[in-house]
Design a protein around this motif. Structure first.
Motif, PDB file in Angstrom:
ATOM      1  N   ASP A   1       0.822  -1.226   0.000  1.00 14.37           N
ATOM      2  CA  ASP A   1       0.000   0.000   0.000  1.00 14.37           C
ATOM      3  C   ASP A   1       0.849   1.266   0.000  1.00 14.37           C
ATOM      4  O   ASP A   1       0.579   2.206   0.759  1.00 14.37           O
ATOM      5  CB  ASP A   1      -0.939  -0.013   1.217  1.00 14.37           C
ATOM      6  CG  ASP A   1      -1.941  -1.148   1.162  1.00 14.37           C
ATOM      7  OD1 ASP A   1      -2.418  -1.460   0.055  1.00 14.37           O
ATOM      8  OD2 ASP A   1      -2.246  -1.729   2.211  1.00 14.37           O
TER       9      ASP A   1
ATOM     10  N   LYS B   1      -0.383  -8.176  -2.711  1.00 15.48           N
ATOM     11  CA  LYS B   1      -1.743  -7.625  -2.721  1.00 15.48           C
ATOM     12  C   LYS B   1      -1.645  -6.125  -2.977  1.00 15.48           C
ATOM     13  O   LYS B   1      -0.940  -5.414  -2.270  1.00 15.48           O
ATOM     14  CB  LYS B   1      -2.422  -7.893  -1.366  1.00 15.48           C
ATOM     15  CG  LYS B   1      -3.855  -7.432  -1.300  1.00 15.48           C
ATOM     16  CD  LYS B   1      -4.521  -7.843   0.004  1.00 15.48           C
ATOM     17  CE  LYS B   1      -4.225  -6.932   1.160  1.00 15.48           C
ATOM     18  NZ  LYS B   1      -4.770  -5.565   1.049  1.00 15.48           N
TER      19      LYS B   1
ATOM     20  N   LYS C   1     -12.111  -4.721  -2.746  1.00 18.28           N
ATOM     21  CA  LYS C   1     -13.306  -4.907  -1.899  1.00 18.28           C
ATOM     22  C   LYS C   1     -14.569  -4.506  -2.659  1.00 18.28           C
ATOM     23  O   LYS C   1     -15.381  -3.701  -2.199  1.00 18.28           O
ATOM     24  CB  LYS C   1     -13.182  -4.118  -0.600  1.00 18.28           C
ATOM     25  CG  LYS C   1     -12.035  -4.614   0.270  1.00 18.28           C
ATOM     26  CD  LYS C   1     -12.050  -4.017   1.651  1.00 18.28           C
ATOM     27  CE  LYS C   1     -10.901  -4.521   2.489  1.00 18.28           C
ATOM     28  NZ  LYS C   1      -9.560  -4.087   2.015  1.00 18.28           N
TER      29      LYS C   1
ATOM     30  N   MET D   1     -13.977  -7.917   8.695  1.00 11.12           N
ATOM     31  CA  MET D   1     -12.719  -7.184   8.527  1.00 11.12           C
ATOM     32  C   MET D   1     -11.922  -7.142   9.827  1.00 11.12           C
ATOM     33  O   MET D   1     -12.423  -7.486  10.895  1.00 11.12           O
ATOM     34  CB  MET D   1     -12.986  -5.787   7.962  1.00 11.12           C
ATOM     35  CG  MET D   1     -13.499  -5.858   6.527  1.00 11.12           C
ATOM     36  SD  MET D   1     -13.805  -4.261   5.780  1.00 11.12           S
ATOM     37  CE  MET D   1     -12.126  -3.659   5.584  1.00 11.12           C
ATOM     38  N   SER D   2     -10.665  -6.728   9.703  1.00 10.72           N
ATOM     39  CA  SER D   2      -9.729  -6.858  10.827  1.00 10.72           C
ATOM     40  C   SER D   2      -9.737  -5.659  11.778  1.00 10.72           C
ATOM     41  O   SER D   2      -9.254  -5.757  12.899  1.00 10.72           O
ATOM     42  CB  SER D   2      -8.313  -7.059  10.285  1.00 10.72           C
ATOM     43  OG  SER D   2      -7.970  -5.985   9.432  1.00 10.72           O
TER      44      SER D   2
ATOM     45  N   GLN E   1      -1.327  -3.920  12.907  1.00 10.85           N
ATOM     46  CA  GLN E   1      -2.628  -3.968  13.607  1.00 10.85           C
ATOM     47  C   GLN E   1      -2.573  -4.806  14.889  1.00 10.85           C
ATOM     48  O   GLN E   1      -3.581  -4.957  15.579  1.00 10.85           O
ATOM     49  CB  GLN E   1      -3.720  -4.521  12.679  1.00 10.85           C
ATOM     50  CG  GLN E   1      -4.016  -3.612  11.480  1.00 10.85           C
ATOM     51  CD  GLN E   1      -5.128  -4.186  10.605  1.00 10.85           C
ATOM     52  OE1 GLN E   1      -6.275  -4.263  10.989  1.00 10.85           O
ATOM     53  NE2 GLN E   1      -4.753  -4.608   9.408  1.00 10.85           N
TER      54      GLN E   1
ATOM     55  N   GLY F   1       1.499  -5.794   5.713  1.00  8.69           N
ATOM     56  CA  GLY F   1       1.735  -4.582   4.938  1.00  8.69           C
ATOM     57  C   GLY F   1       2.757  -3.687   5.595  1.00  8.69           C
ATOM     58  O   GLY F   1       3.975  -3.833   5.387  1.00  8.69           O
ATOM     59  N   ARG F   2       2.277  -2.778   6.449  1.00 17.22           N
ATOM     60  CA  ARG F   2       3.159  -1.745   7.004  1.00 17.22           C
ATOM     61  C   ARG F   2       4.377  -2.292   7.722  1.00 17.22           C
ATOM     62  O   ARG F   2       5.464  -1.695   7.659  1.00 17.22           O
ATOM     63  CB  ARG F   2       2.354  -0.838   7.954  1.00 17.22           C
ATOM     64  CG  ARG F   2       1.438   0.123   7.224  1.00 17.22           C
ATOM     65  CD  ARG F   2       0.383   0.696   8.129  1.00 17.22           C
ATOM     66  NE  ARG F   2      -0.617  -0.296   8.494  1.00 17.22           N
ATOM     67  CZ  ARG F   2      -1.625  -0.075   9.342  1.00 17.22           C
ATOM     68  NH1 ARG F   2      -1.734   1.114   9.916  1.00 17.22           N
ATOM     69  NH2 ARG F   2      -2.507  -1.014   9.602  1.00 17.22           N
TER      70      ARG F   2
HETATM   71  P1  XMP Z   1      -1.245  -3.771   7.364  1.00 15.03           P
HETATM   72  O1  XMP Z   1      -0.437  -2.585   7.010  1.00 15.03           O
HETATM   73  O2  XMP Z   1      -2.233  -3.518   8.460  1.00 15.03           O
HETATM   74  O3  XMP Z   1      -2.084  -4.052   6.031  1.00 15.03           O
HETATM   75  O4  XMP Z   1      -0.437  -5.021   7.592  1.00 15.03           O
HETATM   76  C1  XMP Z   1      -3.203  -4.871   5.977  1.00 15.03           C
HETATM   77  C2  XMP Z   1      -3.727  -4.882   4.576  1.00 15.03           C
HETATM   78  O5  XMP Z   1      -4.903  -5.652   4.509  1.00 15.03           O
HETATM   79  C3  XMP Z   1      -6.010  -4.816   4.171  1.00 15.03           C
HETATM   80  N1  XMP Z   1      -7.030  -5.215   5.096  1.00 15.03           N
HETATM   81  C4  XMP Z   1      -8.089  -5.918   4.764  1.00 15.03           C
HETATM   82  N2  XMP Z   1      -8.488  -6.352   3.591  1.00 15.03           N
HETATM   83  N3  XMP Z   1     -10.329  -7.355   4.642  1.00 15.03           N
HETATM   84  C5  XMP Z   1      -9.632  -7.051   3.523  1.00 15.03           C
HETATM   85  O6  XMP Z   1     -10.059  -7.438   2.435  1.00 15.03           O
HETATM   86  C6  XMP Z   1      -9.951  -6.955   5.851  1.00 15.03           C
HETATM   87  O7  XMP Z   1     -10.568  -7.258   6.854  1.00 15.03           O
HETATM   88  C7  XMP Z   1      -8.787  -6.175   5.910  1.00 15.03           C
HETATM   89  N4  XMP Z   1      -8.133  -5.648   6.938  1.00 15.03           N
HETATM   90  C8  XMP Z   1      -7.054  -5.054   6.405  1.00 15.03           C
HETATM   91  C9  XMP Z   1      -5.587  -3.395   4.340  1.00 15.03           C
HETATM   92  O8  XMP Z   1      -6.246  -2.551   3.447  1.00 15.03           O
HETATM   93  C10 XMP Z   1      -4.120  -3.519   4.033  1.00 15.03           C
HETATM   94  O9  XMP Z   1      -3.908  -3.566   2.637  1.00 15.03           O
END
Ligand code: XMP
Length: 219
Positions: free
Chosen positions: A9, A31, A61, A121-122, A179, A199-200
């Motif tokens: 990202d 991704k 999404k 979602m997370s 997260q 990601g981050r």
């Molecule tokens: P980080 O930086 O938090 O990035 O490691 C997480 C990545 O996952 C995406 N994200 C989600 N994508 N459902 C999804 O489809 C989810 O519940 C969800 N939670 C996080 C977020 O946009 C980033 O790319």
């Protein structure tokens, strides 16, 4: 052992290509979502695939009516190996995307396109509206036979439940790293067909390659 999916990202093409090349030894799949595609263009998917040889999944999404979902899926899967859509919009919207994937797969059966559906979602806010309906969404994922589901590493008990409900779908799971998801707990749930998304914690690290290596080793 689950696979490692890099959530790329970043907002700059040069950086995106640099990080994806540097980490490609340790990353199984990349991704790409709105941040990078809006900062560049959809062709970035192909450019990253060409540079790294990795599978690239588009995290858009997608959550629209069937005919609009179909258009988005056609454009996206022209480049990407898979697409993430929302499940809460209902089975007809998801099926529209699966039908597009099937058309591509008829033309190129060796590289099947993946349709991956979000369940819960997370982030914290997902407990407000998504969590109460997420089990039903996961059940729909199993019934429709989507390839994969997205479920949260931030809630390992929910991750386990959703994976069980969606039975034959693989899981891609965000929430480890920035997260705060507990990787040890997540690894008790996921198997070799699944992916941990980071990601981050990789792309913001001063040494993304070392961070990717660390996560790959932990997996
Ligand atoms: P980080 O930086 O938090 O990035 O490691 C997480 C990545 O996952 C995406 N994200 C989600 N994508 N459902 C999804 O489809 C989810 O519940 C969800 N939670 C996080 C977020 O946009 C980033 O790319």
């Amino acid at each position: 052992m689950p696979k490692l999916m890099l959530a790329l990202d970043v907002l700059d093409e040069f950086e995106a290509i640099k990080i994806s090349e540097e980490t490609s030894e340790y990353v199984d799949c990349i991704k790409i979502g709105y941040p990078l595609v809006l900062a560049t263009d959809l062709g970035i998917v192909k450019r990253i695939k060409d540079k790294t040889g990795k599978e690239v999944i588009c995290d858009f999404k997608v959550a629209d009516i069937p005919s609009t979902n179909e258009k988005i899926a056609k454009l996206t899967l022209n480049y990407a190996d898979g697409i993430i859509c929302q499940g809460f919009v209902g089975p007809d919207s998801v099926k529209a995307i699966m039908d597009v994937a099937k058309e591509y797969n008829k033309k190129d059966p060796k590289n099947p396109k993946k349709v991956i559906m979000v369940t819960e979602m997370s982030h914290g806010g997902a407990t407000s509206f998504m969590q109460p309906i997420a089990n039903e969404i996961a059940k729909m994922a199993g019934d429709l036979k989507v390839n994969g589901i997205v479920a949260p590493s931030t809630r390992p008990a929910r991750l386990k439940e959703l994976k069980e409900i969606a039975n034959n779908a693989f899981v891609i799971s965000p929430g480890v790293g920035a997260q705060g998801g507990d990787l040890k707990e997540v690894l008790k749930v996921l198997d070799e067909n699944d992916y941990v998304i980071v990601g981050r914690a990789i792309y913001l690290n001063e040494n993304p390659k070392e961070s990717a290596k660390k996560y790959k080793e932990l997996l």
